[in-house]
Write an enzyme that holds these catalytic residues in place. Sequence first.
Site, PDB file in Angstrom:
ATOM      1  CG  ASP A  86      19.376  33.996  35.246  1.00  0.00           C
ATOM      2  OD1 ASP A  86      20.048  33.322  34.410  1.00  0.00           O
ATOM      3  OD2 ASP A  86      19.550  35.219  35.461  1.00  0.00           O
ATOM      4  CB  THR A  87      21.376  30.442  39.000  1.00  0.00           C
ATOM      5  OG1 THR A  87      19.999  29.628  39.446  1.00  0.00           O
ATOM      6  CG2 THR A  87      22.116  30.452  40.432  1.00  0.00           C
TER       7      THR A  87
END
Length: 197
Positions: free
Chosen positions: A70-71
């Site tokens: 996840d970014t």
Amino acid sequence: MLYLASRSPRRRELLARLGLDPHLLDIDIPEVRQPGEPAFDYVRRVSREKAGAGLLEVMAVPGALVLAADTEVVLDDEVFGKPVDAADAAAMLGRLSGRTHQVVSIVWLVSAEREAQAASVSEVTFSALTPAQLDGYVATGEWQGKAGAYAIQGRAEAFVTRLDGSFSGVMGLPVYDTARLLADFGIDVFANTEATL
């Protein structure tokens, strides 16, 4: 067998740079920050939930490894997710204009026996954007589906005056950290010549 718990073309492209072609899992995890949850912890939790959900789908496969990431873009402890529309994208970019923000990318690799994570935090500084630049970028549509309303690997790279950290991490998957995780699980990307894991 390696699985990617994501349909992100960017993550798939970055894994391809390592000679990997993972099987894709379409994972849908709610991305909702809990009240009082620190931004870093939120990104780590969402990434872990994606990995766990992916592993549940492939538990019957011997030796299955699930990679998830996840970014998020973070400014003043506010998480800038994906904009809902062009106006939201313009508002996000306006707030990032002329300032330095963080891009937090957390990667998890899980199997039935173990799990491990890697974290990449990059500092990205944008130039002061003119109204014409904002309008022009939003008009490209490149912001769609992008945390913080921009893609550093696209035209928004022209906004970046300084990057301290991982370019690939800002794209969505820090390649260096991911390669180290894979190596810890026995996948040496430099020894892999089949590109079919």
